[in-house]
Write a protein that holds these residues in place. Structure first.
Motif, mmCIF file in Angstrom:
data_model
loop_
_atom_site.group_PDB
_atom_site.id
_atom_site.type_symbol
_atom_site.label_atom_id
_atom_site.label_comp_id
_atom_site.label_asym_id
_atom_site.label_seq_id
_atom_site.Cartn_x
_atom_site.Cartn_y
_atom_site.Cartn_z
ATOM 1 N N ASP A 1 1.224 4.121 -3.000
ATOM 2 C CA ASP A 1 0.992 5.536 -2.700
ATOM 3 C C ASP A 1 2.080 6.413 -3.309
ATOM 4 O OD1 ASP A 1 -1.381 5.434 -1.342
ATOM 5 O OD2 ASP A 1 -0.504 5.595 0.656
ATOM 6 N N ARG B 1 -6.496 0.692 -7.156
ATOM 7 C CA ARG B 1 -6.194 2.086 -7.528
ATOM 8 C C ARG B 1 -5.563 2.192 -8.921
ATOM 9 N NH1 ARG B 1 -3.009 4.471 -2.592
ATOM 10 N NH2 ARG B 1 -2.257 2.329 -2.437
ATOM 11 N N ALA C 1 -8.910 1.659 3.517
ATOM 12 C CA ALA C 1 -9.008 0.865 2.289
ATOM 13 C C ALA C 1 -9.711 -0.461 2.565
ATOM 14 C CB ALA C 1 -7.613 0.627 1.710
ATOM 15 N N ARG D 1 -5.209 3.154 -12.538
ATOM 16 C CA ARG D 1 -5.745 4.286 -13.291
ATOM 17 C C ARG D 1 -5.918 3.899 -14.756
ATOM 18 N NH1 ARG D 1 -0.716 7.932 -11.782
ATOM 19 N NH2 ARG D 1 0.148 5.984 -12.649
ATOM 20 N N HIS E 1 0.828 -1.202 0.000
ATOM 21 C CA HIS E 1 0.000 0.000 0.000
ATOM 22 C C HIS E 1 0.869 1.262 0.000
ATOM 23 C CE1 HIS E 1 -3.801 2.065 0.521
ATOM 24 N NE2 HIS E 1 -3.326 2.729 1.559
#
Length: 286
Positions: free
Chosen positions: A27, A110, A87, A112, A23
């Protein structure tokens, strides 16, 4: 050998260690807009129901994610832990802790529009579970590819990737002694092809100590910038559970990762017990 199924161990202390690191790395990577290919070589399931027969048999999550979940209000001031627990909360159907996200979800949630995610799983039953679960945001299903096959071999077949950046998670079961050497051979070849790749490797700390030969080979391989984090629930001599600790290597770690993860683990350790310790250092520096 295809006997290992992670569902029996989902959400345990090693999962917490591994997925806190995953995680935090993501980030940092998402702070830039350039596209990333994420690869998970030993994917398992997208998420695990904690009341499923396999997970409920050992209930290892009670000493892992459940302790953090129950303490989430007083941990809210620690940024990484608070974000990580938020999360997990987003995956729950209600207010209770009922599901634990597997590595494919941590990598995929996450993703994109410009990113890609490739998942490999060799166990046929686990691959069927994975194929039936959603791990990427709605509308981005075309960015996902999951493959029933050997993840280390699959990784080498798709390198180099089309995107400017690459992030790989390798977390075998290490049931076979040969897996330690296979991981080193794969890493050396993969980093030769894509030197800038960010690679995360999880490994178990077991009384037999086979991980040490793997670390020694990596340290002598010529690769640079290998950071190590180990969470020990107890010492090898005190261990009555087999796996006494969890290890993570991050090759080419994002700047600031160590400080952020150290802060989170410092707040987590008291929940693991008086014997718990964390050790972090550069296995190989610049």
């Amino acid at each position: 050998m295809l006997s290992y199924q992670h569902a029996y161990h989902a959400g345990n202390f090693a999962d917490v260690h591994k997925h806190l690191c995953v995680h935090a790395v993501i980030d940092h990577l998402l702070r830039k807009k350039s596209a990333i290919t994420f690869i998970d070589t030993h994917a398992g399931r997208g998420h695990y129901a904690l009341d499923a027969d396999e997970t409920a048999r050992l209930m290892e999550y009670r000493e892992g994610v459940a302790r953090l979940w129950d303490a989430r209000e007083r941990l809210s001031a620690e940024p990484l832990l608070a974000d990580w627990l938020a999360a997990i909360a987003s995956l729950q159907p209600g207010r209770r802790l009922e599901r634990y996200p597997g590595s494919p979800w941590w990598l995929g949630a996450r993703v994109r529009r410009q990113d890609r995610l490739s998942l490999f799983e060799l166990h046929p039953g686990e691959h069927r579970h994975l194929a039936d679960q959603s791990v990427v945001p709605a509308g981005l299903e075309g960015n996902l590819r999951h493959t029933h096959g050997d993840g280390l071999a699959g990784l080498m077949k798709i390198l180099p990737v089309a995107t400017p950046r690459l992030c790989v998670l390798i977390d075998p079961s290490f049931e076979r002694k040969d897996e330690y050497a296979e991981v080193v051979d794969t890493l050396v070849e993969a980093l030769h092809k894509v030197r800038h790749a960010v690679v995360m490797l999880w490994y178990p700390l077991l009384p037999a100590g086979r991980h040490q030969a793997m670390l020694d080979r990596l340290a002598a391989s010529g690769m640079r910038k290998i950071w190590r984090s180990e969470v020990r629930r107890e010492s090898p001599a005190q261990s009555s559970h087999g796996m006494y600790g969890s290890g993570m290597l991050v090759i080419n770690p994002p700047w600031g990762l160590q400080e952020r993860l150290d802060g989170a683990i410092t707040h987590w350790l008291p929940l693991l017990g008086d014997r718990a310790r964390h050790h972090a250092e550069w296995l190989v520096g610049e």
